[in-house]
Enzyme design. Structure first.
Site, PDB file in Angstrom:
ATOM      1  N   ASP A  87       1.216  -1.558  -0.190  1.00 33.87           N
ATOM      2  CA  ASP A  87       0.294   0.009   0.296  1.00 33.87           C
ATOM      3  C   ASP A  87       1.033   1.439   0.188  1.00 33.87           C
ATOM      4  O   ASP A  87       1.438   1.249   0.217  1.00 33.87           O
ATOM      5  CB  ASP A  87      -0.637  -0.181   0.804  1.00 33.87           C
ATOM      6  CG  ASP A  87      -2.012   0.961   1.379  1.00 33.87           C
ATOM      7  OD1 ASP A  87      -2.695   1.773   0.044  1.00 33.87           O
ATOM      8  OD2 ASP A  87      -2.939   1.143   1.838  1.00 33.87           O
ATOM      9  N   GLY A  88       0.596   2.411  -0.665  1.00 35.67           N
ATOM     10  CA  GLY A  88       1.275   3.911  -0.277  1.00 35.67           C
ATOM     11  C   GLY A  88       1.221   4.309   0.417  1.00 35.67           C
ATOM     12  O   GLY A  88       0.543   3.502   1.960  1.00 35.67           O
ATOM     13  N   ALA A  89       1.509   5.659   1.080  1.00 30.40           N
ATOM     14  CA  ALA A  89       1.370   6.677   2.079  1.00 30.40           C
ATOM     15  C   ALA A  89       1.278   8.055   1.888  1.00 30.40           C
ATOM     16  O   ALA A  89       1.792   8.301   0.859  1.00 30.40           O
ATOM     17  CB  ALA A  89       2.411   6.162   3.166  1.00 30.40           C
ATOM     18  N   ASP A  90       0.922   8.666   2.015  1.00 29.61           N
ATOM     19  CA  ASP A  90       0.396   9.892   2.383  1.00 29.61           C
ATOM     20  C   ASP A  90       1.708  10.941   2.682  1.00 29.61           C
ATOM     21  O   ASP A  90       2.439  11.900   2.598  1.00 29.61           O
ATOM     22  CB  ASP A  90      -0.792  10.369   3.323  1.00 29.61           C
ATOM     23  CG  ASP A  90      -1.992  10.094   2.325  1.00 29.61           C
ATOM     24  OD1 ASP A  90      -2.761  10.082   1.133  1.00 29.61           O
ATOM     25  OD2 ASP A  90      -2.489   9.818   3.340  1.00 29.61           O
ATOM     26  N   LYS A  98      -1.401   7.542   6.893  1.00 28.70           N
ATOM     27  CA  LYS A  98      -2.705   7.225   5.578  1.00 28.70           C
ATOM     28  C   LYS A  98      -3.814   7.593   6.046  1.00 28.70           C
ATOM     29  O   LYS A  98      -4.418   7.754   6.886  1.00 28.70           O
ATOM     30  CB  LYS A  98      -2.428   5.552   5.697  1.00 28.70           C
ATOM     31  CG  LYS A  98      -1.149   4.899   5.258  1.00 28.70           C
ATOM     32  CD  LYS A  98      -0.924   3.793   5.548  1.00 28.70           C
ATOM     33  CE  LYS A  98      -1.516   2.374   4.695  1.00 28.70           C
ATOM     34  NZ  LYS A  98      -2.198   3.506   3.350  1.00 28.70           N
ATOM     35  N   GLY A 156      -5.569   9.102   3.204  1.00 25.29           N
ATOM     36  CA  GLY A 156      -6.350  10.458   1.957  1.00 25.29           C
ATOM     37  C   GLY A 156      -7.719   9.720   1.215  1.00 25.29           C
ATOM     38  O   GLY A 156      -7.978  10.267   1.094  1.00 25.29           O
ATOM     39  N   GLY A 157      -7.200   8.609   1.161  1.00 27.02           N
ATOM     40  CA  GLY A 157      -8.131   8.159   0.323  1.00 27.02           C
ATOM     41  C   GLY A 157      -9.226   7.686   1.276  1.00 27.02           C
ATOM     42  O   GLY A 157     -10.509   6.627   0.512  1.00 27.02           O
ATOM     43  N   GLU A 214      -7.416  -0.758   5.351  1.00 28.84           N
ATOM     44  CA  GLU A 214      -6.092  -0.586   5.220  1.00 28.84           C
ATOM     45  C   GLU A 214      -5.679  -1.301   6.627  1.00 28.84           C
ATOM     46  O   GLU A 214      -4.454  -2.091   6.376  1.00 28.84           O
ATOM     47  CB  GLU A 214      -5.779   0.831   5.603  1.00 28.84           C
ATOM     48  CG  GLU A 214      -5.894   1.046   3.456  1.00 28.84           C
ATOM     49  CD  GLU A 214      -5.441   2.703   2.958  1.00 28.84           C
ATOM     50  OE1 GLU A 214      -5.669   2.923   2.318  1.00 28.84           O
ATOM     51  OE2 GLU A 214      -5.180   3.253   4.109  1.00 28.84           O
ATOM     52  N   LYS A 267       6.504  11.652  -0.185  1.00 27.84           N
ATOM     53  CA  LYS A 267       6.538  10.992   1.043  1.00 27.84           C
ATOM     54  C   LYS A 267       6.911  11.598   2.131  1.00 27.84           C
ATOM     55  O   LYS A 267       6.533  11.343   3.526  1.00 27.84           O
ATOM     56  CB  LYS A 267       4.913  10.473   0.653  1.00 27.84           C
ATOM     57  CG  LYS A 267       4.702  10.095  -0.183  1.00 27.84           C
ATOM     58  CD  LYS A 267       3.277  11.533   0.076  1.00 27.84           C
ATOM     59  CE  LYS A 267       1.964  10.927  -1.515  1.00 27.84           C
ATOM     60  NZ  LYS A 267       3.069  11.458  -2.550  1.00 27.84           N
TER      61      LYS A 267
END
Length: 219
Positions: free
Chosen positions: A81-84, A94, A96-97, A103, A121
């Site tokens: 997964d991504g991160a803010d 995390k 933002g979405g 998650e 980031k």
């Protein structure tokens, strides 16, 4: 390279961590979307996925990649997964979405958490990006008042309902010196579903997209 090209690079780099024949945890957001695109290229080598949002589920199914309910599986070896924001201790903001709760659940189950992000980031101190908090709707005002007591400036994210039917408060004005302590304090507030601080369970590996290529950081 553009920011999107950096995101694409780390999304594809994460394939190196996928073990054939396993179920893969998949995150949400623009960087995770690139990972889903990459995963489609090896979809016949994996058993399937567990998804952290309806948006990611739709993208996975569009590629014909099986999506399992987390309750149907006993173990999960990998979550990508991504991160803010991500700091040097592999702790993250995390959400933002607005998919932070699912998650966080998948991250808790997974043996290994791979964070994929572009270099913008990376931060020394978390908190410049507003901290998302998922809240039961009737508790919105109460939780907001409590967040002010913790030093934050909460703002109701208008017209956003999470996949779980809740609302999001984005908390500004935080310089998060002790992420685990703040995560614990906010999670303890009645009416909070979860906070988008991934500190107690951070990433195990970070793949960071830079102009010089993908940088790998391990915990």
């Amino acid at each position: 390279m553009t920011q999107d090209e950096l995101k694409k690079a780390v999304g594809w780099a994460a394939l190196d961590y996928v073990t054939p024949g396993t179920i893969v945890g998949v995150g949400t957001g623009s960087t995770a979307a690139h990972f889903i695109d990459a995963l489609a290229s090896i979809k016949h080598q994996i058993e399937g996925t567990v998804s952290s949002s309806e948006m990611s589920t739709a993208r996975l199914k569009a590629y014909g990649i099986p999506v399992f309910d987390l309750n149907e599986i006993d173990a999960l070896s990998l979550y990508v997964d991504g991160a803010d924001e991500i700091n040097g201790q592999m702790q993250m903001i995390k959400g933002g979405g607005a998919a932070l709760t699912r998650e966080k659940i998948i991250a808790a189950v997974a043996d290994r958490f791979i964070c994929i992000a572009d270099e913008s980031k990376q931060v020394d101190v978390l908190g410049h990006f507003p901290l998302p908090v998922e809240v039961i709707p009737m508790a919105r005002s109460y939780v907001a008042r409590e967040l002010v007591k913790l030093g934050g400036l909460p703002e109701y994210r208008q017209d956003v309902i999470t996949d779980n039917g809740n609302i999001i408060l984005d908390v500004y004005n935080l310089s998060i010196i002790d992420p685990i302590r703040l995560e614990t304090a906010i999670n303890a507030l009645t009416g909070v579903v979860t906070v988008g601080l991934f500190a107690a369970r951070g990433a195990d590996v970070a793949l960071i997209g830079t102009a010089d290529g993908v940088k790998t950081i391990k915990k």
